[in-house]
Design a protein around this motif. Structure first.
Motif, PDB file in Angstrom:
ATOM      1  N   SER A   1     -29.154  -8.389   7.143  1.00  0.00           N
ATOM      2  CA  SER A   1     -29.276  -8.964   8.482  1.00  0.00           C
ATOM      3  C   SER A   1     -30.581  -8.547   9.148  1.00  0.00           C
ATOM      4  O   SER A   1     -31.188  -9.328   9.883  1.00  0.00           O
ATOM      5  N   THR A   2     -31.040  -7.315   8.883  1.00  0.00           N
ATOM      6  CA  THR A   2     -32.333  -6.881   9.421  1.00  0.00           C
ATOM      7  C   THR A   2     -33.471  -7.673   8.787  1.00  0.00           C
ATOM      8  O   THR A   2     -34.368  -8.171   9.472  1.00  0.00           O
ATOM      9  N   LEU A   3     -33.447  -7.818   7.481  1.00  0.00           N
ATOM     10  CA  LEU A   3     -34.511  -8.547   6.784  1.00  0.00           C
ATOM     11  C   LEU A   3     -34.564 -10.003   7.200  1.00  0.00           C
ATOM     12  O   LEU A   3     -35.649 -10.602   7.263  1.00  0.00           O
ATOM     13  N   CYS A   4     -33.428 -10.593   7.510  1.00  0.00           N
ATOM     14  CA  CYS A   4     -33.399 -12.011   7.847  1.00  0.00           C
ATOM     15  C   CYS A   4     -34.111 -12.327   9.152  1.00  0.00           C
ATOM     16  O   CYS A   4     -34.344 -13.499   9.454  1.00  0.00           O
ATOM     17  N   ARG A   5     -34.479 -11.320   9.908  1.00  0.00           N
ATOM     18  CA  ARG A   5     -35.252 -11.555  11.126  1.00  0.00           C
ATOM     19  C   ARG A   5     -36.688 -11.945  10.813  1.00  0.00           C
ATOM     20  O   ARG A   5     -37.412 -12.387  11.698  1.00  0.00           O
ATOM     21  N   ALA A   6     -37.090 -11.737   9.561  1.00  0.00           N
ATOM     22  CA  ALA A   6     -38.402 -12.204   9.097  1.00  0.00           C
ATOM     23  C   ALA A   6     -38.188 -13.497   8.325  1.00  0.00           C
ATOM     24  O   ALA A   6     -37.447 -13.514   7.344  1.00  0.00           O
ATOM     25  N   PRO A   7     -38.831 -14.601   8.720  1.00  0.00           N
ATOM     26  CA  PRO A   7     -38.635 -15.871   8.022  1.00  0.00           C
ATOM     27  C   PRO A   7     -38.901 -15.787   6.528  1.00  0.00           C
ATOM     28  O   PRO A   7     -38.264 -16.501   5.746  1.00  0.00           O
ATOM     29  N   PHE A   8     -39.825 -14.926   6.107  1.00  0.00           N
ATOM     30  CA  PHE A   8     -40.128 -14.768   4.683  1.00  0.00           C
ATOM     31  C   PHE A   8     -38.865 -14.394   3.908  1.00  0.00           C
ATOM     32  O   PHE A   8     -38.511 -15.018   2.906  1.00  0.00           O
ATOM     33  N   PHE A   9     -38.138 -13.367   4.381  1.00  0.00           N
ATOM     34  CA  PHE A   9     -36.937 -12.922   3.692  1.00  0.00           C
ATOM     35  C   PHE A   9     -35.782 -13.893   3.902  1.00  0.00           C
ATOM     36  O   PHE A   9     -34.956 -14.089   3.006  1.00  0.00           O
ATOM     37  N   ASP A  10     -35.722 -14.495   5.085  1.00  0.00           N
ATOM     38  CA  ASP A  10     -34.656 -15.458   5.344  1.00  0.00           C
ATOM     39  C   ASP A  10     -34.738 -16.607   4.353  1.00  0.00           C
ATOM     40  O   ASP A  10     -33.717 -17.064   3.806  1.00  0.00           O
ATOM     41  N   ALA A  11     -35.978 -17.074   4.071  1.00  0.00           N
ATOM     42  CA  ALA A  11     -36.160 -18.171   3.118  1.00  0.00           C
ATOM     43  C   ALA A  11     -35.787 -17.742   1.703  1.00  0.00           C
ATOM     44  O   ALA A  11     -35.188 -18.503   0.947  1.00  0.00           O
ATOM     45  N   LEU A  12     -36.135 -16.498   1.352  1.00  0.00           N
ATOM     46  CA  LEU A  12     -35.803 -16.009   0.022  1.00  0.00           C
ATOM     47  C   LEU A  12     -34.301 -15.957  -0.198  1.00  0.00           C
ATOM     48  O   LEU A  12     -33.785 -16.350  -1.240  1.00  0.00           O
ATOM     49  N   ILE A  13     -33.602 -15.463   0.787  1.00  0.00           N
ATOM     50  CA  ILE A  13     -32.164 -15.273   0.645  1.00  0.00           C
ATOM     51  C   ILE A  13     -31.429 -16.608   0.557  1.00  0.00           C
ATOM     52  O   ILE A  13     -30.411 -16.728  -0.118  1.00  0.00           O
ATOM     53  N   ARG A  14     -31.978 -17.629   1.208  1.00  0.00           N
ATOM     54  CA  ARG A  14     -31.330 -18.927   1.219  1.00  0.00           C
ATOM     55  C   ARG A  14     -31.636 -19.754  -0.028  1.00  0.00           C
ATOM     56  O   ARG A  14     -30.924 -20.709  -0.331  1.00  0.00           O
ATOM     57  N   SER A  15     -32.698 -19.393  -0.756  1.00  0.00           N
ATOM     58  CA  SER A  15     -33.097 -20.194  -1.901  1.00  0.00           C
ATOM     59  C   SER A  15     -32.102 -20.044  -3.041  1.00  0.00           C
ATOM     60  O   SER A  15     -31.419 -19.044  -3.183  1.00  0.00           O
ATOM     61  N   THR A  16     -32.055 -21.026  -3.923  1.00  0.00           N
ATOM     62  CA  THR A  16     -31.120 -20.994  -5.045  1.00  0.00           C
ATOM     63  C   THR A  16     -31.837 -21.122  -6.381  1.00  0.00           C
ATOM     64  O   THR A  16     -31.245 -21.511  -7.379  1.00  0.00           O
ATOM     65  N   SER A  17     -33.141 -20.815  -6.427  1.00  0.00           N
ATOM     66  CA  SER A  17     -33.879 -20.893  -7.691  1.00  0.00           C
ATOM     67  C   SER A  17     -33.430 -19.773  -8.614  1.00  0.00           C
ATOM     68  O   SER A  17     -32.648 -18.905  -8.252  1.00  0.00           O
ATOM     69  N   THR A  18     -33.985 -19.727  -9.844  1.00  0.00           N
ATOM     70  CA  THR A  18     -33.538 -18.760 -10.842  1.00  0.00           C
ATOM     71  C   THR A  18     -34.676 -17.912 -11.346  1.00  0.00           C
ATOM     72  O   THR A  18     -35.664 -18.431 -11.833  1.00  0.00           O
ATOM     73  N   MET A  19     -34.529 -16.609 -11.247  1.00  0.00           N
ATOM     74  CA  MET A  19     -35.443 -15.662 -11.867  1.00  0.00           C
ATOM     75  C   MET A  19     -34.774 -14.298 -11.825  1.00  0.00           C
ATOM     76  O   MET A  19     -34.118 -13.973 -10.852  1.00  0.00           O
ATOM     77  N   HIS A  20     -34.907 -13.497 -12.875  1.00  0.00           N
ATOM     78  CA  HIS A  20     -34.151 -12.260 -12.982  1.00  0.00           C
ATOM     79  C   HIS A  20     -35.046 -11.051 -13.228  1.00  0.00           C
ATOM     80  O   HIS A  20     -34.555 -10.012 -13.623  1.00  0.00           O
TER      81      HIS A  20
END
Length: 266
Positions: free
Chosen positions: A50-69
């Motif tokens: 929730s803290t990271l999601c205040r930055a759009p950069f991390f919010d976009a990452l968390i919402r993405s559904t691409s694949t990489m491990h």
């Protein structure tokens, strides 16, 4: 590891977040915030999604559904190839929303804030920060003594030294492992060498790694190890610290002061 140099990698990185250390941000009807471990430029951080999601950069990452491990370090923390010291200030702003005392040059910090797409990022003006009294540089010798040693396997002379855990410096404790029968506080002799330790016993002054004529003789094996330690203090309002130049960097903050204790093991 994957070294992230630009935002174009953000969609691919997001799947690591959603599959391992991240859960969706707190929104109405969303899941609860989770603890997140980060490795930013080699410096470890722990926060919440929730803290990271205040930055759009991390919010976009968390919402993405691409694949990489492959964008996590060996401990499973999310790795981001950016300024690790500056990220302390970025994270502090995300937590509090208040102006921060810059740990690096203000321009460099603003570049990082722009990378994470943080709006209204604020830094305490330099003229409001008091000068910091720094202690003089210190040098000393650090000694540790093993309880005993054992051989880590059949038909091998690879020595594993067993220490009392609470007698070891914090940076040494972090690399200890369990030995036979689950005994804690074990270190291989090559690990001791990597930490800067050499034998200090009167019976053997040779560097770690040289086998003795009789490797099974306890009397010929020193259990005492020693290293030279150099520690200095740096005012982070005036100077940047390159963490890769030092064996250990500890950042301390109080009020408007920000200092780093940098340590080298010789």
């Amino acid at each position: 590891q994957v070294w992230l140099k630009g935002t174009f990698l953000a969609p691919a990185l997001a799947d690591v977040l959603s599959l391992s250390v991240f859960t969706p941000c707190l929104h109405s009807g969303g899941m609860a915030s989770r603890v997140v471990k980060l490795n930013v430029g080699g410096i470890k951080y722990t926060t919440t999604s929730s803290t990271l999601c205040r930055a759009p950069f991390f919010d976009a990452l968390i919402r993405s559904t691409s694949t990489m491990h492959n964008a996590t370090d060996e401990e499973g923390a999310l790795f981001i190839d950016r300024n690790g010291i500056a990220f302390h200030d970025i994270l502090e702003f995300l937590r509090t929303g208040q102006p921060v005392v810059a740990s690096v040059h203000t321009h460099a910090l603003l570049v990082e804030a722009d990378y994470y797409q943080i709006k209204d990022f604020q830094v305490v003006p330099d003229d409001l920060a008091k000068p910091v009294y720094l202690p003089e540089d210190r040098s000393w010798h650090e000694r540790i003594r093993a309880l005993y040693f054992e051989f880590a396997g059949r038909r091998t002379y690879r020595k594993r030294f067993v220490f009392q855990v609470d007698s070891l410096p914090p940076d040494v404790v972090r690399v200890t492992h369990s030995g036979k029968k689950g005994i804690q506080g074990c270190l291989y002799e090559e690990q001791l060498a990597e930490l800067g330790f050499r034998r200090c016993g009167t019976s053997d002054q040779r560097p770690i790694g040289e086998h003795l004529p009789d490797p099974w003789s306890m009397q010929s094996q020193s259990l005492c190890f020693e290293r030279a330690v150099r520690a200095s203090w740096v005012d982070l309002n005036k100077f940047d610290v390159v963490s890769g130049m030092w064996d250990q960097v500890d950042i301390l903050r109080e009020g408007g002061a920000a200092v780093a204790q940098v340590t080298a093991f010789d």
